[in-house]
Enzyme design. Sequence first.
Site, PDB file in Angstrom:
ATOM      1  N   GLY A  11      35.889   5.105   8.693  1.00  0.00           N
ATOM      2  CA  GLY A  11      36.235   6.452   8.215  1.00  0.00           C
ATOM      3  C   GLY A  11      35.274   7.498   8.752  1.00  0.00           C
ATOM      4  O   GLY A  11      34.939   8.459   8.072  1.00  0.00           O
ATOM      5  N   ARG A  14      35.976  12.022   9.749  1.00  0.00           N
ATOM      6  CA  ARG A  14      36.063  13.205   8.875  1.00  0.00           C
ATOM      7  C   ARG A  14      35.041  13.087   7.757  1.00  0.00           C
ATOM      8  O   ARG A  14      34.527  11.997   7.487  1.00  0.00           O
ATOM      9  CB  ARG A  14      37.442  13.268   8.197  1.00  0.00           C
ATOM     10  CG  ARG A  14      38.547  13.649   9.070  1.00  0.00           C
ATOM     11  CD  ARG A  14      39.807  13.931   8.268  1.00  0.00           C
ATOM     12  NE  ARG A  14      40.632  12.759   8.099  1.00  0.00           N
ATOM     13  CZ  ARG A  14      41.228  12.440   6.947  1.00  0.00           C
ATOM     14  NH1 ARG A  14      41.017  13.169   5.874  1.00  0.00           N
ATOM     15  NH2 ARG A  14      42.000  11.375   6.877  1.00  0.00           N
ATOM     16  N   VAL A  64      41.598  -0.503   8.400  1.00  0.00           N
ATOM     17  CA  VAL A  64      40.688  -1.438   7.729  1.00  0.00           C
ATOM     18  C   VAL A  64      41.404  -2.355   6.734  1.00  0.00           C
ATOM     19  O   VAL A  64      40.857  -3.395   6.350  1.00  0.00           O
ATOM     20  CB  VAL A  64      39.510  -0.716   7.012  1.00  0.00           C
ATOM     21  CG1 VAL A  64      38.618   0.008   8.000  1.00  0.00           C
ATOM     22  CG2 VAL A  64      39.993   0.208   5.909  1.00  0.00           C
ATOM     23  N   ASN A  90      33.056   3.049   4.517  1.00  0.00           N
ATOM     24  CA  ASN A  90      33.283   4.383   3.942  1.00  0.00           C
ATOM     25  C   ASN A  90      34.766   4.760   3.886  1.00  0.00           C
ATOM     26  O   ASN A  90      35.148   5.610   3.083  1.00  0.00           O
ATOM     27  CB  ASN A  90      32.494   5.407   4.781  1.00  0.00           C
ATOM     28  CG  ASN A  90      32.947   6.824   4.538  1.00  0.00           C
ATOM     29  OD1 ASN A  90      32.586   7.457   3.555  1.00  0.00           O
ATOM     30  ND2 ASN A  90      33.796   7.328   5.446  1.00  0.00           N
ATOM     31  N   SER A 142      32.325   5.120  -5.841  1.00  0.00           N
ATOM     32  CA  SER A 142      32.570   6.450  -6.418  1.00  0.00           C
ATOM     33  C   SER A 142      32.151   6.428  -7.880  1.00  0.00           C
ATOM     34  O   SER A 142      32.222   5.373  -8.528  1.00  0.00           O
ATOM     35  CB  SER A 142      34.056   6.789  -6.327  1.00  0.00           C
ATOM     36  OG  SER A 142      34.357   7.896  -7.153  1.00  0.00           O
ATOM     37  N   TYR A 155      42.399   4.118  -7.890  1.00  0.00           N
ATOM     38  CA  TYR A 155      41.162   4.451  -7.156  1.00  0.00           C
ATOM     39  C   TYR A 155      39.933   3.924  -7.910  1.00  0.00           C
ATOM     40  O   TYR A 155      39.044   3.305  -7.312  1.00  0.00           O
ATOM     41  CB  TYR A 155      41.109   5.972  -7.007  1.00  0.00           C
ATOM     42  CG  TYR A 155      39.949   6.513  -6.218  1.00  0.00           C
ATOM     43  CD1 TYR A 155      39.942   6.452  -4.824  1.00  0.00           C
ATOM     44  CD2 TYR A 155      38.864   7.123  -6.855  1.00  0.00           C
ATOM     45  CE1 TYR A 155      38.882   6.978  -4.096  1.00  0.00           C
ATOM     46  CE2 TYR A 155      37.814   7.657  -6.136  1.00  0.00           C
ATOM     47  CZ  TYR A 155      37.824   7.581  -4.759  1.00  0.00           C
ATOM     48  OH  TYR A 155      36.776   8.112  -4.034  1.00  0.00           O
ATOM     49  N   LYS A 159      37.215   1.214  -6.638  1.00  0.00           N
ATOM     50  CA  LYS A 159      35.795   1.561  -6.483  1.00  0.00           C
ATOM     51  C   LYS A 159      34.902   0.734  -7.411  1.00  0.00           C
ATOM     52  O   LYS A 159      33.761   0.433  -7.065  1.00  0.00           O
ATOM     53  CB  LYS A 159      35.602   3.064  -6.727  1.00  0.00           C
ATOM     54  CG  LYS A 159      36.287   3.948  -5.670  1.00  0.00           C
ATOM     55  CD  LYS A 159      35.753   3.668  -4.271  1.00  0.00           C
ATOM     56  CE  LYS A 159      36.270   4.651  -3.238  1.00  0.00           C
ATOM     57  NZ  LYS A 159      35.696   4.441  -1.893  1.00  0.00           N
ATOM     58  N   ILE A 188      32.268  15.599  -3.996  1.00  0.00           N
ATOM     59  CA  ILE A 188      31.701  16.020  -2.716  1.00  0.00           C
ATOM     60  C   ILE A 188      32.739  16.890  -2.001  1.00  0.00           C
ATOM     61  O   ILE A 188      33.927  16.547  -1.980  1.00  0.00           O
ATOM     62  CB  ILE A 188      31.369  14.785  -1.835  1.00  0.00           C
ATOM     63  CG1 ILE A 188      30.507  13.763  -2.609  1.00  0.00           C
ATOM     64  CG2 ILE A 188      30.714  15.210  -0.524  1.00  0.00           C
ATOM     65  CD1 ILE A 188      29.152  14.228  -3.047  1.00  0.00           C
TER      66      ILE A 188
HETATM   67  P1  NDP Z   1      38.366  11.904   3.875  1.00  0.00           P
HETATM   68  O1  NDP Z   1      39.738  11.852   3.317  1.00  0.00           O
HETATM   69  O2  NDP Z   1      37.813  13.225   4.297  1.00  0.00           O
HETATM   70  O3  NDP Z   1      38.256  10.893   5.127  1.00  0.00           O
HETATM   71  C1  NDP Z   1      38.731   9.580   5.001  1.00  0.00           C
HETATM   72  C2  NDP Z   1      38.332   8.785   6.224  1.00  0.00           C
HETATM   73  O4  NDP Z   1      38.785   7.433   6.049  1.00  0.00           O
HETATM   74  C3  NDP Z   1      38.949   9.289   7.507  1.00  0.00           C
HETATM   75  O5  NDP Z   1      38.013   9.122   8.546  1.00  0.00           O
HETATM   76  C4  NDP Z   1      40.138   8.380   7.713  1.00  0.00           C
HETATM   77  O6  NDP Z   1      40.519   8.213   9.080  1.00  0.00           O
HETATM   78  C5  NDP Z   1      39.585   7.075   7.188  1.00  0.00           C
HETATM   79  N1  NDP Z   1      40.614   6.135   6.770  1.00  0.00           N
HETATM   80  C6  NDP Z   1      41.520   6.280   5.777  1.00  0.00           C
HETATM   81  N2  NDP Z   1      42.290   5.172   5.697  1.00  0.00           N
HETATM   82  C7  NDP Z   1      41.866   4.311   6.666  1.00  0.00           C
HETATM   83  C8  NDP Z   1      42.263   3.021   7.098  1.00  0.00           C
HETATM   84  N3  NDP Z   1      43.260   2.340   6.494  1.00  0.00           N
HETATM   85  N4  NDP Z   1      41.601   2.454   8.132  1.00  0.00           N
HETATM   86  C9  NDP Z   1      40.590   3.110   8.743  1.00  0.00           C
HETATM   87  N5  NDP Z   1      40.153   4.328   8.390  1.00  0.00           N
HETATM   88  C10 NDP Z   1      40.801   4.925   7.362  1.00  0.00           C
HETATM   89  O7  NDP Z   1      37.434  11.190   2.787  1.00  0.00           O
HETATM   90  P2  NDP Z   1      35.966  11.582   2.243  1.00  0.00           P
HETATM   91  O8  NDP Z   1      35.053  11.848   3.359  1.00  0.00           O
HETATM   92  O9  NDP Z   1      36.127  12.574   1.156  1.00  0.00           O
HETATM   93  O10 NDP Z   1      35.566  10.203   1.518  1.00  0.00           O
HETATM   94  C11 NDP Z   1      34.914   9.158   2.212  1.00  0.00           C
HETATM   95  C12 NDP Z   1      34.633   8.035   1.230  1.00  0.00           C
HETATM   96  O11 NDP Z   1      33.882   8.530   0.133  1.00  0.00           O
HETATM   97  C13 NDP Z   1      35.892   7.412   0.632  1.00  0.00           C
HETATM   98  O12 NDP Z   1      35.712   6.031   0.451  1.00  0.00           O
HETATM   99  C14 NDP Z   1      36.003   8.104  -0.716  1.00  0.00           C
HETATM  100  O13 NDP Z   1      36.713   7.326  -1.650  1.00  0.00           O
HETATM  101  C15 NDP Z   1      34.541   8.232  -1.086  1.00  0.00           C
HETATM  102  N6  NDP Z   1      34.272   9.258  -2.068  1.00  0.00           N
HETATM  103  C16 NDP Z   1      34.556  10.582  -1.806  1.00  0.00           C
HETATM  104  C17 NDP Z   1      34.303  11.547  -2.765  1.00  0.00           C
HETATM  105  C18 NDP Z   1      34.576  12.994  -2.523  1.00  0.00           C
HETATM  106  O14 NDP Z   1      34.360  13.782  -3.465  1.00  0.00           O
HETATM  107  N7  NDP Z   1      35.011  13.412  -1.343  1.00  0.00           N
HETATM  108  C19 NDP Z   1      33.738  11.176  -4.068  1.00  0.00           C
HETATM  109  C20 NDP Z   1      33.475   9.774  -4.220  1.00  0.00           C
HETATM  110  C21 NDP Z   1      33.733   8.862  -3.254  1.00  0.00           C
HETATM  111  P3  NDP Z   1      41.527   9.280   9.826  1.00  0.00           P
HETATM  112  O15 NDP Z   1      40.819  10.600   9.852  1.00  0.00           O
HETATM  113  O16 NDP Z   1      41.672   8.713  11.189  1.00  0.00           O
HETATM  114  O17 NDP Z   1      42.764   9.303   8.990  1.00  0.00           O
END
Ligand code: NDP
Length: 242
Positions: A11, A14, A64, A90, A142, A155, A159, A188
């Site tokens: 991940g 982004r 993944v 992540n 999380s 979710y 987590k 976040i």
């Molecule tokens: P985003 O939605 O901004 O980014 C998600 C990322 O995961 C992207 O890079 C996406 O790839 C990738 N992804 C999603 N599904 C798959 C898959 N099946 N295989 C490979 N890659 C995948 O998420 P955040 O940055 O906000 O969150 C990152 C992590 O932190 C997550 O696990 C989330 O649950 C956790 N988190 C986030 C919080 C928040 O407030 N934002 C709070 C608590 C935990 P692509 O861009 O190519 O689609």
Amino acid sequence: MLTDKVAIVTGGSRGIGEAIVRKLASLHANVALVYQGSKERAERIANETAATFGISCVAYRTDVSSFAATKALVRCVRTDFGRLDILVNNAGITRDGLVAVMGESDFDDVISTNLKGTFNMIRHAAPLLLRAKGGTIINISSVSGVMGNPGQANYAASKAGIIGLTKTVAKELAGKNITCNAVAPGFIKTEMTQDFDNEAISAQIPLRRMGSVDDVADAVAFLATSSYITGETLKVDGGIAM
Ligand code: NDP
């Protein structure tokens, strides 16, 4: 510093993952950036990161949630980089809804990506870390998994599962000099939370602000450079879950 170490960050295209890629690279680690759909963005981040920090950074498209695809990915990283030291799980998704009306696929998809995806990566990376007689695994959980959260049964379960997985892997691999920890972010600012009401949420947080992606990346870097912490869940949440 993490000079000459090799990290996989899932991940990484982004949000929090992108910040983790840049942070580990700033400590001179080489990074395999895993993404699912954002090809152009992932490749741009990989190229920029490599040029900025003078390390090697390569983007790999992998789902993944697929056992076979993650096996192939780890094999590619071993071939391209020759070693693996740090695995950051992540990648994650949300499909929010109240439990009384949640669709089956919304539950299954979130568990498949968040929990099984983390298992898949650990399952295939562990033999490499075992052969290297050391390494570290960091799983992004999380505070939803710590406290529960209405509208996030799928979710929160994924987590919370990651926390149990983390502790078990930590116990299984500790004797081989491999640590495994979780980071549990609160709210976040990323695309995942872009529709949230910043003011209303900040009012619930003791530190009175949503976190930044760098707040989480700093915690990951701390764990990646620590050798005597394992099985821990480090909350990065402005105090919301204390
Ligand atoms: P985003 O939605 O901004 O980014 C998600 C990322 O995961 C992207 O890079 C996406 O790839 C990738 N992804 C999603 N599904 C798959 C898959 N099946 N295989 C490979 N890659 C995948 O998420 P955040 O940055 O906000 O969150 C990152 C992590 O932190 C997550 O696990 C989330 O649950 C956790 N988190 C986030 C919080 C928040 O407030 N934002 C709070 C608590 C935990 P692509 O861009 O190519 O689609």
